[in-house]
Design an enzyme around this catalytic site. Structure first.
Site, PDB file in Angstrom:
ATOM      1  N   GLU A  56       0.852  -1.188   0.000  1.00 48.68           N
ATOM      2  CA  GLU A  56       0.000   0.000   0.000  1.00 48.68           C
ATOM      3  C   GLU A  56       0.885   1.234   0.000  1.00 48.68           C
ATOM      4  O   GLU A  56       1.727   1.409   0.891  1.00 48.68           O
ATOM      5  CB  GLU A  56      -0.903   0.028   1.234  1.00 48.68           C
ATOM      6  CG  GLU A  56      -1.885  -1.132   1.292  1.00 48.68           C
ATOM      7  CD  GLU A  56      -2.688  -1.150   2.576  1.00 48.68           C
ATOM      8  OE1 GLU A  56      -3.773  -1.760   2.574  1.00 48.68           O
ATOM      9  OE2 GLU A  56      -2.233  -0.568   3.583  1.00 48.68           O
ATOM     10  N   ASP A  67      -4.852   8.305  11.149  1.00 49.57           N
ATOM     11  CA  ASP A  67      -3.490   7.868  11.402  1.00 49.57           C
ATOM     12  C   ASP A  67      -2.944   8.409  12.705  1.00 49.57           C
ATOM     13  O   ASP A  67      -3.195   9.549  13.085  1.00 49.57           O
ATOM     14  CB  ASP A  67      -2.581   8.303  10.248  1.00 49.57           C
ATOM     15  CG  ASP A  67      -2.949   7.626   8.951  1.00 49.57           C
ATOM     16  OD1 ASP A  67      -2.941   6.381   8.932  1.00 49.57           O
ATOM     17  OD2 ASP A  67      -3.264   8.318   7.964  1.00 49.57           O
ATOM     18  N   TYR A 181     -10.637  -4.912   4.120  1.00 49.60           N
ATOM     19  CA  TYR A 181      -9.675  -4.441   5.123  1.00 49.60           C
ATOM     20  C   TYR A 181     -10.421  -4.264   6.436  1.00 49.60           C
ATOM     21  O   TYR A 181     -11.301  -3.422   6.551  1.00 49.60           O
ATOM     22  CB  TYR A 181      -9.071  -3.116   4.658  1.00 49.60           C
ATOM     23  CG  TYR A 181      -7.900  -2.593   5.476  1.00 49.60           C
ATOM     24  CD1 TYR A 181      -7.928  -2.529   6.867  1.00 49.60           C
ATOM     25  CD2 TYR A 181      -6.756  -2.135   4.849  1.00 49.60           C
ATOM     26  CE1 TYR A 181      -6.864  -2.051   7.599  1.00 49.60           C
ATOM     27  CE2 TYR A 181      -5.675  -1.636   5.571  1.00 49.60           C
ATOM     28  CZ  TYR A 181      -5.735  -1.594   6.940  1.00 49.60           C
ATOM     29  OH  TYR A 181      -4.680  -1.101   7.669  1.00 49.60           O
TER      30      TYR A 181
END
Length: 281
Positions: A56, A67, A181
């Protein structure tokens, strides 16, 4: 209207190979452009050589809300080096000169929207990308995105979370191609010491609604994590731990070596975990 890729992507082919061999896949995330795109090219080739199954490429964004601090800092460094979405797509072209490792463009939706869906999808496909994960794009708002990307034979990967209901997981899986995912925990990215206790239940719930491969990310960093996941999931996603290797290395070559060593250790752990594999949930 949903338009899946008309031809199997490198991602689908690789997961089929992993399934046939009973092997846990390793999906590696790095932030493109940290510290430069030339360095990222070396990192990608080192990861591929070490046995990474899917890579990725994170597109740096000014507000990476999903994040944690490690990837936030990487995004800041990449943006300061002048990295753009167009530059990351060009990097894919450069990777394809020497490697056929499956590549996912991992981005927030704003840079894609700013480029324009058709222009983005055409450029990404022509460069040799295999799939796209837009972290903050919901299934309900993704119809045009999925139609256009599917027409260019790009997988559309979406995120499922521990807080997703069974109906929600089914909806997310229904718009995903390539793999699903699954976020292992609530919160932001970052290496953790232990896997969440409720992760097996999430994987069972996902298997009940889809036959797509299930990749688990957020907090996966240690060989022990991967060994456990070898009995539960189809792939482990390693991100912050790899980005930390880049951040802490004293040179590009040292970072490349550290990335390769980390992936090899995780691959070894995955093989060990699968040697004791039970029926996956």
């Amino acid at each position: 209207m949903f338009a899946a890729p008309s031809n199997p992507t490198r991602i689908s082919k690789r997961f089929a190979e992993l399934r046939n061999s009973g092997e846990l896949g390793i999906v590696a995330y790095i932030t493109a452009g940290d510290p430069s795109l030339d360095a990222t090219l070396k990192f990608v080739l080192a990861l591929a050589e070490a046995g990474t199954d899917v890579i990725e490429l994170g597109v740096p964004f000014s507000d990476p809300l999903a994040d944690g601090p490690t990837i936030q800092r990487a995004s800041e460094r990449a943006l300061k080096s002048g990295t753009t979405l167009a530059g990351v797509i060009d990097l894919v072209t450069r990777v394809r000169q020497t490697s056929q490792v499956p590549l996912v463009l991992f981005s927030y939706y704003n840079p894609i929207l700013q480029m324009g869906l058709e222009k983005f999808a055409r450029a990404a496909s022509e460069a040799g990308a295999d799939g796209v994960l837009a972290t903050d794009l919901t299934p309900e708002e993704s119809a045009d995105y999925r139609r256009i990307l599917g027409a260019h034979d790009l997988d559309t990967i979406f995120l499922g979370a521990p807080t997703s209901t069974d109906d929600r997981l089914a909806k997310i899986a229904g718009v995903s191609t390539g793999f699903l995912y699954l976020i292992s925990r609530t919160g932001v990215t970052g290496a953790k010491d232990a896997l969440p206790d409720d992760l097996p239940a999430l994987l069972r719930r996902a298997r009940a609604v889809t036959q797509l491969p299930r990749a688990v990310g957020f907090g996966i960093s240690l060989p022990g994590h991967v060994s456990v996941l070898g009995r539960l999931a189809d792939a482990a996603v390693i991100g912050s731990a790899l980005v930390s290797e880049i951040e802490n290395a004293h040179s590009i070559d040292a970072a490349s070596a550290a990335l390769a060593a980390r992936v090899r250790s995780l691959k070894q752990a995955a093989t060990h975990g699968l040697s004791r594999r039970e029926v996956a949930p």
